[in-house]
Every structure is written in C-alpha cells, then in structure tokens.
Design an enzyme around this catalytic site. Structure first.
Site, mmCIF file in Angstrom:
data_model
loop_
_atom_site.group_PDB
_atom_site.id
_atom_site.type_symbol
_atom_site.label_atom_id
_atom_site.label_comp_id
_atom_site.label_asym_id
_atom_site.label_seq_id
_atom_site.Cartn_x
_atom_site.Cartn_y
_atom_site.Cartn_z
ATOM 1 N N GLU A 468 -0.769 -4.742 -55.477
ATOM 2 C CA GLU A 468 -0.211 -5.776 -54.618
ATOM 3 C C GLU A 468 -1.382 -6.604 -54.074
ATOM 4 O OE1 GLU A 468 3.165 -4.340 -52.592
ATOM 5 O OE2 GLU A 468 3.450 -6.167 -51.444
ATOM 6 N N GLU A 744 0.745 1.693 -43.258
ATOM 7 C CA GLU A 744 1.836 0.739 -43.449
ATOM 8 C C GLU A 744 3.088 1.200 -42.712
ATOM 9 O OE1 GLU A 744 3.044 0.307 -47.533
ATOM 10 O OE2 GLU A 744 3.971 -1.634 -47.103
HETATM 11 C C1 BGC Z 1 3.788 -5.685 -48.232
HETATM 12 C C2 BGC Z 1 3.822 -6.181 -46.838
HETATM 13 C C3 BGC Z 1 4.768 -7.284 -46.663
HETATM 14 C C4 BGC Z 1 6.108 -6.806 -47.108
HETATM 15 C C5 BGC Z 1 7.158 -7.829 -46.983
HETATM 16 C C6 BGC Z 1 5.145 -5.311 -48.681
HETATM 17 O O1 BGC Z 1 5.178 -4.934 -49.996
HETATM 18 O O2 BGC Z 1 2.882 -4.657 -48.385
HETATM 19 O O3 BGC Z 1 3.047 -5.709 -45.896
HETATM 20 O O4 BGC Z 1 4.733 -7.959 -45.493
HETATM 21 O O5 BGC Z 1 6.069 -6.300 -48.432
HETATM 22 O O6 BGC Z 1 8.299 -7.467 -47.584
#
Ligand code: BGC
Length: 864
Positions: A468, A744
């Site tokens: 990502e 996260e």
């Molecule tokens: C990311 C994020 C993001 C989010 C939004 C994730 O996959 O890691 O931090 O803001 O998606 O949907």
C-alpha cells in the site's frame, strides 16, 4: 548582550542549492536581550550583478518575508544578510551571510534527453533487470560543477567511482506526468582535469514498479514503461566558459547486478555481475550498448521543496533468535522503515536471503500483514573477501529479519557489527520534544515519533510495510498538527499538497490517496468522502498556523474552495450532507475486523460535522488571503450547516443520535452546539468514557479530537484517564504490549499476543498518534496562538498524577521551552521564549499574564 540576526534561511530549505523559487522568502532568528522587539529590518543581497538593499523596512516580521530583490535567474547564486533595529532604538550589526542558488528554472535550460536500456526487457514485469548507464568525458580545469538530475524510476549517481550525495529513492514520488523533481548537486570536488566518468544505477520505484493493494489488483507502469535517466552536468571552467554533459545518445548501457527490485518486494542482487570500475575512468565499455533515447519533457520539472530521503540512523540487532522451526531471526528492538546492510564473506554463488516482518507469532516472523509485499532481499556473493551490501531501490517497514543462507555464524556477524538496520525517511529537522514523569507516556510519545519517521518517506504514507504505502489524505489530515511540532515538515507537506491540487477531480472531489493510482471498485471511480477530502482545507491551514507560511494558503486556495464547494453541492439547499462514500469514524475499535467503517457513530454525522467545520475554517482561510466576499459566504454557509447538524443529530434531550464518543467529541471540538448542548455533550462524553472503563471507543475521526473535547468542556480528569488507561483498547495498551510504533488498529495485536485477523493490520500507522498534539498543547501546555508561533498560548494543565512535564520546540523563531514540576505545596512553572515570540500565560490557579518576547517566566503556584 548585543543584538544579532542569524544568517538568513530561504523558503523551507535546509540546503538552498538548486531551489525552484526565483523569489524565495527569507527568515531569520535573532539573539537579543530579554524583551527586545524588532521594529525594522534591512536585507542586503549580493550577487554577480551587484549588491542591493531593501533599506530600512519598518516591520516586526522575521519569518518568510518577501524576497527583497529581483528574482533569481536559473543557476544564479546570491548571498544575503540581515540587520535589525529594535523598538527601543537599538541597532544590530549585520548578521552572517547566507547563500542560495537557483536550479534550472526554465524548461529551455534543458538539453538532456531520457536515456535507458536499449534491450527487450523480461516480459514478467516483476523481473525486469535495470541497467547501469555511463558516459566518459574529458574536461580541463574546473571552477565549479553542478549536476541536475532526475529519472523515470529511481536513481543513484556515481562520478569517478564515488557516490553523488546520500539521497535515497530520488526523485521521490510526485504526480510525474505533471511534476517531476530535479535534484541539484555540487559535484565540483568529484571531478578533475582529464578523463571523468558519470554513471547511474536505476530502479523501478514508483514510476513503473508494482503499486497497489492486494484485493484491488496491482498496477505496473503507472507513469510509463521505460526506466530512464535525465541528467545535465554543467561544468564551469576557470576562464568562465561552460560545458554541458547531458544524457543523450552518446551514453551507454549494460545490465546492472541488480536482477530485480521493487519497493514492496525487495531487491535481488548478484554480485558476480558487478563490473569493477564501471563508473571510473579507464574502464572499457566496448561491451556496453548505446542507450535508447526518449523525450525528457522538461516543462514538468520542479525543484524539491523539502529534504530528500536519507539514512538517518543505524541500529544494531538487539537479539538474535532461533525460531521453533530453526530459522535465525534478528530483532532490532524497534519497528522502523529502512533496510538491512550486510558485510559478508563466503564463496561465489552463495545467496543470503533477508525477509522482514513487523511482528513474530509463535516465534516465527509473521508476514500476513504485509499482504502481497514480498519484502525479501537476496544477495548472491561474488566471493573473495568481505562484501558489503545494502539494497538500493526498496524500502521495508520492519522490526524482525529472518536471515537464511548466511555463510558462517550469524551470531558472530552480529557481534562484529556486520548486520545493521538502517533507518530511512525524509530527512526533516527534528523540532519538537516532550517528556513527563510517566515513562509509559514517554514511550508512547517516542512511538509517535517513530510513526512519523516511518511514514514520512517522501510522501506522507499510511504505512511502510504492506502493499500500500500510499498518501492517504485522511491520515495526514489528522496527523499534520502533530508532525509539524515534531519535525520541520513544511517543505515536505507543502510539496505533497501541490499534488493534492493536481489530483483533485474537476468537481472538487479530493482523492483518497495522492498520488492516485487505480484502486479497484472501492476507490475508483473516486467518490467524495469527508475527513479524507478535508485535507484540502485543513492541512494548508495547519501549515500556516505552525510555520507562519501564508504562501501555502495562496497556493492551495483554489483546491480548498473546490473541496468546500463540492461539499456544498452534495449537501444541497438543506445544507445536510448525506451522500458520498463515507468511511466515518474509520477503525472504531467496535467495528468488526472485516468492516472498519462500521462504527458506532453514524458516518453521515461525521460527514456533516466535517462539512460545517471545514466550511467555517474555509472562511478563516479566505479572510487570511484577503478574499472577504468568499469569507462571508463560507461563514454564512458554515452557520447553516451547523444548524442542520443540530436539527438532524441533536435530540430534544440533548443526546446525539449516535450516543458515541466520536459523535460528542466532534460536535464539541468543531463547535457545532449551543452553549447548553455543549455542556450536556461534554458531560455525556465524560460519562461514556467512564462507563467504558476509560477505554477509547473512537477511530480516525474521533481520536484526534476526543482529548480536546473533554478538556474544553472541563473534563480534564477523563482526558487523562483515557490517555493513561492500559487495558485494550487504549494508547498505553499498545505500549504495554511492547509496541514501538503507533498501530493502525487499537488492537493490531490482540491481548493474547496474536495478530488481529483483519486484512488491514499494520503496526506502523500514525493517525491514532495524533493524541501527541494534545500532549504537547495540554500536558506540556504549548500551543500556537499566532501564525508560526509568533504568539503562543502557554496553558499547561497538570493532571493524571504526573509530577512533571516538559515541552521543547524549535519554532521558526528559535527554541521555546516550557515545563512544570510539582514541589512541596505547589507547582513550579517555567517558560522560555525566543526573540520574536510573546506568550499568553494561563496557569491553573493563577491570573492570566503575558510574557514579553525573548524572556523567561518562572512562577510557583501554591496548591489552594
Ligand atoms: C489505509 C488507511 C486509509 C484507509 C482508508 C487503509 O487501507 O491504510 O490508513 O486511510 O485505508 O480506507
């Protein structure tokens, strides 16, 4: 003590070489006696065409004042110095000279073409082998030499066998089709009269490497399928004449020892393929092929506004483990972004494999959270002695490394310092520090710092480890205030905001991540969403507030209004926003692992709160750039949106329709309630916190505001209780579980030590670390009260059983230091401000007072 201004600083540059601003704003700090204030300045500019001065300019400004002379032209160098007069009639001597040098400011300055490998590449895009490029040339005596360089892909340059600079992953990631950054290096010392060689390594990087997320498919060749160098080496000879060596058909190419390299997947390198002396004079390149040549399109070239990515620290493994399966694993004791460097001896053809992971599970490296990122480096030895290697064009987010194929003893290698972790990120100056009497709070703060370092890697990323690593707009929107205290992030963030404006859709919609890439049906076509889209309004304002940069408001004004206008249209005449793709209070801990948007707070309540708030802030934004009519219009619409929030989401008994922490926190912090409703909301929020056993119940939208919402409504104790809680979910739960970064999810690691089963489980995401901004402003007490901290509010609110807290901030004006300490019978407060910064001081139990710029306040407030 005499008065003395520093050498000037230009725009946001630490090293003002090859800058893109023809008229860079100028800043300085001043050392002067306590209480001294500036009444006037004079700036003198010295350049080849002569010396000019502003004369005495009556002004108290010292941050980012207008460039005081004719604009710089391409390649022009200028020196500048400052002198000052005080309100007390005093005068300073001239400060030291500072130098600035412009880069190539016009497309017409460019002669270079884009050159790369001429051969047919592997059809498997994962296995494309990059080229080495070289060009030999002769020169006479040199006065100076500048290299202006960029690439399609990422590059490293060597001249006469020596590496140019220590930047990593240049040119970084911008919307290459519109903005491609050129870096400029002073390479005078690397060249000599006679034969010289310039050589380049290339890697796929963001330009054509694999990008994207597992479930939405990957993208290759996002910006093109070539891997090309674009370079212009400009030599100025002793007699004043110049020669330019530019990338063109005369360059030659040969396959590199790098067999493949990807940001997510790692690098494979075969040292047997090395060609000794390839970037030095005397090398025979007869076996090399002439390069393929493509257009360079210099009209999109820009100069960097912020610092490059570099290795900023080396860490030795803290432990060497043997896993139940017999694997050898190094634990660096810290989750970070970077790579491993090895020094190894063995037979030709032996291969060392390094696989990284953030966590262990059942004693083995646990790579599921990396999803499709292979995060594996392979080095094949050439044999014949010690060989040192670090991958060039990949980056990993990790704490653990599984090492296989190591010839000899890994334990000995670690003991000898032959395996080290090298921390990489955009090399921003550290500016903010926090410390308290609570060690776990200090660890939490340290983890926020590591979260920043790990995710400020040329663009503000969500995470550094999985497939990502995108510039998610919501994450930085909530984190920018924290980052701006910890690091001088102005150039870094402002560069990225320029790309936000470029990627914004014609209808004002702000993409979820910038630069944008195809993201599958969830993210493409791009739909409108609050919190993330609000970066267009709120983050430029943060930059203005924290760095005193008004230019960013001018630059982003159209982008900001386009976003607000988009929300206004979506909301319709009722001013009620109930459409769009709303992620709401993303990652509310109560949301199921597979549906992180399924939060306790209504996602449209979140959208409405942001609509009203961003529109109100847009009114301030417009006012700051002198757009009074727009300011009035936005203020009016913000009021209507606030009314709509109240009628839709506030119940007659003053509860909110979502009886949840995030809902109350947003309503309070964004000022959406009547006075009575606000008191009731604060009480209810505090009650919800107590009922939850002080456990946090907010996600990306609620977390950045909940501590302030409690504090602002008189519930300081609950704010501290929330912060100091250690059960899951809470900030200190992550510390208790051994976290060394911000996660996260509140429970990225579950209480039983296993990893959260969600498909998105990073251990290095900064959004939930936005609480550090509250720690700085409320525990430490230091908040900006005027742009760039020209005026500060110092209002520490001791609590939570802490005995002591201290903040230190290297502001644009110089260092501000505030601390408090409990002593017998009361609390002792100390605040120090630099010249140019005055303070409004509000201490609990004492009268409000002001502190003159550049002075010290020490005050003991007895406990009543
Ligand atoms: C990311 C994020 C993001 C989010 C939004 C994730 O996959 O890691 O931090 O803001 O998606 O949907």
């Amino acid at each position: 003590m005499s008065i003395l201004p520093s050498a000037p600083r230009f725009a946001h540059h630490d090293v003002p070489l090859g800058i893109g601003e023809a008229s860079p704003p100028v800043s300085w700090t001043t050392s002067a006696p306590d209480g001294w204030t500036q009444a006037a300045y004079e700036i003198e500019v010295r350049r080849v065409s002569g010396t000019t001065t502003t004369g005495r300019v009556p002004s108290d400004q010292q941050i980012l004042v207008d460039w005081p002379a004719d604009p710089l032209v391409s390649r022009e160098r200028a020196d500048a110095r400052v002198r000052l007069w005080g309100s007390d009639g005093s005068a300073s001597a001239w400060g030291a000279w500072g130098s600035v040098e412009a880069g190539l400011l016009d497309a017409g300055d460019w002669h270079a073409e884009a050159v790369g490998a001429p051969w047919v590449e592997n059809e498997d895009k994962d296995l494309r082998r990059p080229p080495l490029l070289r060009r030999a040339f002769s020169t006479g005596d040199l006065e100076r030499a500048r290299l202006h360089v960029t690439a399609h892909g990422v590059y490293e340059i060597e001249i006469n066998g020596a590496r140019v600079g220590d930047d990593v992953l240049n040119p970084g990631w911008t919307v290459y089709s519109e903005r491609l950054r050129v870096h400029t290096y002073d390479v005078t010392d690397l060249l000599a009269a006679g034969e010289n060689v310039i050589g380049a390594w290339l890697g796929d990087g963001w330009y054509r490497g694999r990008l994207g997320f597992t479930h939405h498919g990957h993208t290759f060749d996002m910006y093109g399928d070539d891997l090309s160098l674009i370079a212009q080496l400009e030599l100025t000879h002793a007699d004043g004449t110049t020669t330019t060596i530019a990338t063109d058909a005369s360059w030659r190419a040969s396959p590199a020892p790098i067999l493949s390299s990807g940001l997510y997947d790692g690098e494979t390198y075969d040292a047997r393929e090395e060609q000794d002396g390839w970037s030095s004079p005397g090398f025979d390149d007869a076996g090399w092929e002439p390069v393929a040549v493509r257009p360079a399109r210099p009209e999109r070239f820009v100069s960097p506004e912020g610092p490059p990515v570099r290795c900023t620290e080396q860490i030795a493994p803290a432990r060497v483990l043997t896993s139940p399966s017999g694997a050898r694993i190094l634990d660096f004791g810290q989750n970070f972004t970077g790579r491993v460097q090895i020094t190894v001896s063995g037979a030709a053809g032996e291969t060392v494999t390094l696989r990284t992971a953030e966590v262990l599970q059942e004693g083995e490296i646990y790579t599921r959270p990396l999803r499709a990122a292979k995060s594996t480096d392979r080095y094949t030895l050439r044999g014949g002695g010690a060989e040192t290697w670090e991958p060039r064009f990949t980056m990993h987010g990790f704490r653990y490394v599984e090492v296989s194929g190591w010839p000899g003893s890994i334990d000995d290698a670690v003991a000898n310092g032959d395996i080290v972790g090298r921390v990489h990120h955009s090399d921003m100056r550290r500016t903010g520090w926090f410390e308290s009497s609570d060690p776990s709070l200090n660890t939490l703060h340290e983890n926020v710092v590591w979260g920043t370092r790990s995710n400020f890697v040329d663009i503000p990323t969500d995470c550094p480890q999985r497939d990502e690593r995108l510039g998610w707009t919501g994450d930085i929107q909530v984190f920018a205030p924290t980052a701006s205290f910890l690091f001088d992030s102005a150039g870094f963030i402002e560069n990225w905001l320029a790309d936000v404006a470029i990627e914004q859709l014609d209808d004002g919609t702000v993409p979820w991540f910038v630069p944008t890439i195809p993201g599958g049906p969830t993210w493409n076509p791009i739909r409108t969403g609050a919190v993330w889209g609000d970066v267009a309004v709120l983050t430029p304002l943060t930059m203005h507030e924290r760095f005193g940069d008004a230019h960013v408001l001018e630059a982003q004004f159209d982008s900001a209004t386009a976003w607000v206008e988009r929300m206004i249209r979506e909301a319709g005449p009722e001013r009620l926003w109930r459409t769009g793709h709303q992620l709401g209070d993303w990652l509310d801990p109560a949301a199921p692992p597979e549906d992180p948007a399924d939060a306790r707070t209504d996602r449209f309540l979140v959208a409405q709160a942001y609509f009203a708030y961003s529109t109100a802030r847009m009114a301030q934004f417009a006012r700051a750039v002198g757009r009074t009519l727009e300011a009035e219009r936005y203020a009016r619409i913000a009021g209507q949106a606030r009314d709509a929030f109240r009628s839709e989401y506030v119940l007659p008994d003053r509860r909110l329709t979502s009886d949840a922490q995030a809902a109350y926190a947003l309503a309070i912090r964004f000022d959406l309630l009547s006075a009575g409703e606000r008191i009731a909301a604060g009480d209810r929020l505090a009650e919800l916190v107590r009922e939850a056993g002080n456990r946090i119940a907010t996600g990306f939208a609620g977390t950045p505001v909940i501590s302030d919402a409690l504090t602002d409504t008189g519930h300081l104790d609950e704010a501290y209780a929330l912060l100091l809680e250690t059960e899951c979910p809470s900030w200190l739960y992550t510390v208790r579980m051994g976290g060394t970064t911000i996660w996260e999810r509140w429970d990225s690691m579950l209480p039983d030590g296993t990893v959260n089963p969600g498909d998105m489980t990073s251990f290095n995401h900064y959004a939930l670390g936005s609480v550090a901004d509250w720690m700085h402003r409320v525990i430490g007490g230091l908040a900006p009260a005027g742009p760039g901290y020209q005026r500060v509010l110092w209002a520490p609110q001791p609590g939570g059983g802490l005995d002591h807290a201290e903040v230190r901030f290297d502001s644009p004006y110089g260092e501000i230091r505030g601390s408090w300490r409990r002593e017998a019978g009361g609390i002792r407060y100390v605040l120090e401000t630099p010249t140019g910064v005055d303070a409004l001081v509000r201490l609990p139990g004492a009268d409000e007072q002001t502190l003159a710029p550049g002075s010290v306040l020490e005050r003991f407030v007895p406990t009543p």
